[in-house]
Design an enzyme around this catalytic site. Structure first.
Site, PDB file in Angstrom:
ATOM      1  N   HIS A 201     133.416  60.317  68.964  1.00  0.00           N
ATOM      2  CA  HIS A 201     134.411  61.138  69.817  1.00  0.00           C
ATOM      3  C   HIS A 201     134.463  62.467  69.341  1.00  0.00           C
ATOM      4  O   HIS A 201     134.578  62.822  68.049  1.00  0.00           O
ATOM      5  CB  HIS A 201     135.818  60.517  70.082  1.00  0.00           C
ATOM      6  CG  HIS A 201     135.883  59.315  70.503  1.00  0.00           C
ATOM      7  ND1 HIS A 201     135.602  58.068  69.573  1.00  0.00           N
ATOM      8  CD2 HIS A 201     136.193  58.572  71.576  1.00  0.00           C
ATOM      9  CE1 HIS A 201     135.929  56.976  70.365  1.00  0.00           C
ATOM     10  NE2 HIS A 201     136.183  57.154  71.471  1.00  0.00           N
TER      11      HIS A 201
ATOM     12  N   ASP B 296     136.950  62.488  66.485  1.00  0.00           N
ATOM     13  CA  ASP B 296     136.622  62.017  65.142  1.00  0.00           C
ATOM     14  C   ASP B 296     136.143  62.909  64.135  1.00  0.00           C
ATOM     15  O   ASP B 296     136.323  62.574  62.976  1.00  0.00           O
ATOM     16  CB  ASP B 296     135.735  60.901  65.522  1.00  0.00           C
ATOM     17  CG  ASP B 296     136.009  59.815  66.510  1.00  0.00           C
ATOM     18  OD1 ASP B 296     137.347  59.712  66.721  1.00  0.00           O
ATOM     19  OD2 ASP B 296     135.162  59.464  67.018  1.00  0.00           O
TER      20      ASP B 296
ATOM     21  N   GLU C 234     131.853  52.781  80.169  1.00  0.00           N
ATOM     22  CA  GLU C 234     131.841  51.857  79.235  1.00  0.00           C
ATOM     23  C   GLU C 234     133.288  50.935  79.957  1.00  0.00           C
ATOM     24  O   GLU C 234     134.487  51.302  79.729  1.00  0.00           O
ATOM     25  CB  GLU C 234     132.236  52.165  77.808  1.00  0.00           C
ATOM     26  CG  GLU C 234     132.688  50.979  77.145  1.00  0.00           C
ATOM     27  CD  GLU C 234     133.003  51.487  75.600  1.00  0.00           C
ATOM     28  OE1 GLU C 234     132.335  52.452  75.150  1.00  0.00           O
ATOM     29  OE2 GLU C 234     133.763  50.660  75.211  1.00  0.00           O
TER      30      GLU C 234
ATOM     31  N   GLU D  22     130.525  46.557  75.959  1.00  0.00           N
ATOM     32  CA  GLU D  22     131.242  46.224  74.844  1.00  0.00           C
ATOM     33  C   GLU D  22     131.484  44.693  74.722  1.00  0.00           C
ATOM     34  O   GLU D  22     132.048  44.314  75.867  1.00  0.00           O
ATOM     35  CB  GLU D  22     132.121  47.002  74.316  1.00  0.00           C
ATOM     36  CG  GLU D  22     132.864  46.469  73.170  1.00  0.00           C
ATOM     37  CD  GLU D  22     134.010  47.315  72.619  1.00  0.00           C
ATOM     38  OE1 GLU D  22     134.057  48.564  72.826  1.00  0.00           O
ATOM     39  OE2 GLU D  22     135.090  46.873  72.055  1.00  0.00           O
TER      40      GLU D  22
ATOM     41  N   HIS E 143     135.138  43.951  75.075  1.00  0.00           N
ATOM     42  CA  HIS E 143     135.836  44.360  76.437  1.00  0.00           C
ATOM     43  C   HIS E 143     135.374  43.190  77.519  1.00  0.00           C
ATOM     44  O   HIS E 143     135.943  42.791  78.415  1.00  0.00           O
ATOM     45  CB  HIS E 143     135.265  45.509  76.837  1.00  0.00           C
ATOM     46  CG  HIS E 143     135.682  46.641  75.965  1.00  0.00           C
ATOM     47  ND1 HIS E 143     135.482  48.099  76.488  1.00  0.00           N
ATOM     48  CD2 HIS E 143     136.325  46.744  74.879  1.00  0.00           C
ATOM     49  CE1 HIS E 143     135.930  48.938  75.311  1.00  0.00           C
ATOM     50  NE2 HIS E 143     136.542  47.938  74.601  1.00  0.00           N
TER      51      HIS E 143
ATOM     52  N   ASP F  80     128.054  48.430  72.756  1.00  0.00           N
ATOM     53  CA  ASP F  80     129.263  48.363  71.859  1.00  0.00           C
ATOM     54  C   ASP F  80     129.174  46.924  71.035  1.00  0.00           C
ATOM     55  O   ASP F  80     129.676  46.112  71.699  1.00  0.00           O
ATOM     56  CB  ASP F  80     130.446  48.694  72.071  1.00  0.00           C
ATOM     57  CG  ASP F  80     130.459  50.604  72.074  1.00  0.00           C
ATOM     58  OD1 ASP F  80     129.251  51.107  71.972  1.00  0.00           O
ATOM     59  OD2 ASP F  80     131.503  51.006  72.211  1.00  0.00           O
TER      60      ASP F  80
ATOM     61  N   ASP G  97     142.061  43.833  71.922  1.00  0.00           N
ATOM     62  CA  ASP G  97     140.650  44.344  71.623  1.00  0.00           C
ATOM     63  C   ASP G  97     140.476  44.601  70.121  1.00  0.00           C
ATOM     64  O   ASP G  97     141.017  45.517  69.391  1.00  0.00           O
ATOM     65  CB  ASP G  97     140.555  45.793  72.407  1.00  0.00           C
ATOM     66  CG  ASP G  97     139.239  46.493  72.354  1.00  0.00           C
ATOM     67  OD1 ASP G  97     138.357  45.544  71.736  1.00  0.00           O
ATOM     68  OD2 ASP G  97     139.012  47.507  72.604  1.00  0.00           O
TER      69      ASP G  97
ATOM     70  N   ASP H 212     137.858  44.611  67.991  1.00  0.00           N
ATOM     71  CA  ASP H 212     136.854  45.239  67.481  1.00  0.00           C
ATOM     72  C   ASP H 212     136.298  44.727  66.185  1.00  0.00           C
ATOM     73  O   ASP H 212     136.348  45.555  65.102  1.00  0.00           O
ATOM     74  CB  ASP H 212     137.287  46.686  67.309  1.00  0.00           C
ATOM     75  CG  ASP H 212     137.233  47.374  68.779  1.00  0.00           C
ATOM     76  OD1 ASP H 212     136.587  46.943  69.479  1.00  0.00           O
ATOM     77  OD2 ASP H 212     137.755  48.595  68.578  1.00  0.00           O
TER      78      ASP H 212
ATOM     79  N   ASP I  26     130.902  49.362  67.266  1.00  0.00           N
ATOM     80  CA  ASP I  26     132.277  49.712  67.719  1.00  0.00           C
ATOM     81  C   ASP I  26     133.073  48.522  66.997  1.00  0.00           C
ATOM     82  O   ASP I  26     133.524  47.548  67.648  1.00  0.00           O
ATOM     83  CB  ASP I  26     132.566  49.818  68.935  1.00  0.00           C
ATOM     84  CG  ASP I  26     133.769  50.367  69.440  1.00  0.00           C
ATOM     85  OD1 ASP I  26     134.430  50.615  68.485  1.00  0.00           O
ATOM     86  OD2 ASP I  26     134.051  50.599  70.535  1.00  0.00           O
TER      87      ASP I  26
HETATM   88  C1  XLS Z   1     138.083  51.417  73.057  1.00  0.00           C
HETATM   89  C2  XLS Z   1     136.704  51.661  73.250  1.00  0.00           C
HETATM   90  C3  XLS Z   1     136.352  53.128  72.830  1.00  0.00           C
HETATM   91  C4  XLS Z   1     134.951  53.634  73.245  1.00  0.00           C
HETATM   92  C5  XLS Z   1     134.884  54.987  73.217  1.00  0.00           C
HETATM   93  O1  XLS Z   1     138.602  50.241  73.238  1.00  0.00           O
HETATM   94  O2  XLS Z   1     135.781  50.695  72.854  1.00  0.00           O
HETATM   95  O3  XLS Z   1     136.337  53.159  71.418  1.00  0.00           O
HETATM   96  O4  XLS Z   1     133.996  52.927  72.900  1.00  0.00           O
HETATM   97  O5  XLS Z   1     135.785  56.023  73.582  1.00  0.00           O
HETATM   98 CA    CA Z   2     133.516  50.606  72.619  1.00  0.00          CA
HETATM   99 CA    CA Z   3     137.134  48.378  71.851  1.00  0.00          CA
END
Ligand code: XLS
Ligand code: CA
Ligand code: CA
Length: 435
Positions: free
Chosen positions: A96, A99, A227, A263, A266, A291, A302, A304, A334
């Site tokens: 991003h 980041d 996404e 993802e 998600h 992702d 979430d 991750d 991710d």
């Molecule tokens: C958040 C998302 C984010 C996207 C990019 O849950 O996964 O990180 O991948 O903005």
């Molecule tokens: Ca993501």
């Molecule tokens: Ca995520």
């Protein structure tokens, strides 16, 4: 210790060296492509270079300040990330805007910072051959985006969001990124009593169209991605899942330029399997990128986590192969090391675990295809559509009346057994039969 590790070698499945790959052998050729070409691994900047272990109840468990501040810190992160990618043999990264570069007081200042850091990124790219898989703009962190960006009730916020996306697309073009992502973190609503859904959706459609037109007019030839995510932080997100996004893209005439960045975590939050979302993208012609992570099925948010579930990575790679493989997309981790995995060695070990899980998934997915039992079963299950009335149905040669006439005298009609348990055991045979 971390600094002593120069490179992670492939040592094969019997190796007990934690700093080695057991399955990921980047030059191994499978189905005509190397593992590196199939998997196109990417590092996520936000988790890897920024996330320091905070959660709702506690502060940082890792120090990612790199002993400096501002642009200097941003450059230190570039050095760290490129060194890490070289240790691991990762060819791509995703980020991003905020980041990689500190946010300024104004959009103009933020863009200047982004330009300084992307100059430095470009230098590093030229030295190493590493490049972004995709770029995105963070339009959820700053308090001005509390009610969304492209769906904000404030037109001024909408304009600033447009400025951030313009700068993000410029960065993607400058760095040669083949992808640009939209994740609508706050594009949704918490309650309908204060929301004009029709206007918000229309504004979002217009916003994506403007971004597409700007990108295409300025030399961005890659894929735009949406996404999908059903919730968190917003209660109801407009990009709920692949099917919802496909409908949205069709409504606004964006199917040719936008694909899905799917993802795993998600998908499961939306009540789907990861495989379901991948298949839905493929059948709608919008499979793009992934992702790669996993959630915790006992937690409703979430998390991750780095992907380590071989069943999931195998079925994911099976879908990717069936979709024809990645073109501009790839597997972006991710994912972040757990709060208690708080050393830089853990960052390395997490990536190794994720890369090996996908390498093994790729090997196993090819074994499923070569084995043929699953594909043959599915073909047989639908064989009635290859001839006779089934063929006529597929070719549009029937009417409701002709079908009714055909069906009228049929007796004892049943589809064949779905054989789910048998097929699951076939999967197990393949998964646990060595490599
Ligand atoms: C958040 C998302 C984010 C996207 C990019 O849950 O996964 O990180 O991948 O903005
Ligand atoms: Ca993501
Ligand atoms: Ca995520």
């Amino acid at each position: 210790m971390y600094n002593d590790i120069q490179t992670i070698p492939f040592e094969g499945p019997k190796s007990k060296n934690p700093y080695s790959f057991r399955y990921y052998d980047r030059n191994r050729v499978i189905g005509g492509k190397t593992m590196a070409e199939h998997l196109r691994f990417a590092l996520s900047w936000w988790h890897t270079c920024c996330a320091a272990g905070t959660d709702m109840f506690g502060g940082e468990t890792m120090d990612k300040t790199f002993g400096c501040d501002g642009i200097e810190r941003a450059k230190a992160k570039v050095d760290f990330a490129f060194d890490l990618m070289q240790k691991l043999g990762i060819d791509y990264y995703c980020f991003h805007d905020v980041d990689v570069a500190p946010e300024g007081e104004t959009l103009e200042e933020s863009i200047k910072n982004l330009e300084i850091v992307t100059d430095y990124l470009l230098e590093k790219q030229n030295q190493t051959g590493i490049k972004p898989l995709w770029v995105t703009a963070n339009m959820f962190g700053n308090k001005m985006f509390m009610a969304g960006a492209a769906t904000s009730p404030s037109a001024d916020v909408y304009a600033i969001a447009a400025g951030k996306v313009k700068a993000g697309i410029d960065a993607a073009i400058k760095l040669g990124a083949p992808g640009y992502v939209f994740w609508g973190g706050r594009e949704g609503y918490d309650t309908l009593i204060n929301t004009d859904v029709a206007l918000e959706l229309d504004n979002l459609g217009k916003f994506l169209t403007l971004a597409r037109d700007y990108g295409r007019a300025n030399g961005f030839t890659g894929d735009f991605y949406i996404e999908p995510k059903p919730k968190e932080p917003t209660k109801h997100q407009y990009d709920f899942d692949v099917a919802t996004c496909a409908n949205f893209l069709r409504t606004y005439g964006l199917m040719d330029d936008f694909k899905m960045n799917i993802e795993a975590n998600h998908a499961t939050l939306a009540g789907h399997t990861f495989q379901h979302e991948l298949r839905m993208a493929t059948v709608n012609g919008i499979f793009g990128s992934i992702d790669a992570n996993q959630g915790d099925m006992l937690l409703g948010w979430d998390t991750d986590q780095f992907p380590t579930n071989i069943y999931d990575t195998t079925l994911c790679m099976y879908e990717v192969i069936k979709a024809g493989g990645f073109v501009n997309g790839g597997l972006n981790f991710d994912a972040k090391a757990r709060r208690q995995s708080n050393t830089f060695e853990d960052v390395l070990l997490s990536y190794i675990a994720g890369m090996d899980a996908f390498a093994l998934g790729l090997i196993k997915a090819y074994e499923i295809i070569e084995d043929g039992r699953i594909d043959e079963f599915v073909a047989k299950r639908y064989a009635s559509y290859n001839e006779g009335i089934g063929k006529d149905i597929r070719e549009g040669k029937v009417t409701l009346e002709s079908l009714a006439a055909y069906g009228a005298s049929l007796k004892d009609v049943m589809p064949m057994s779905g054989r789910q348990e048998y097929l699951e055991s076939v999967l197990n045979d393949i998964l646990f039969s060595g490599v």
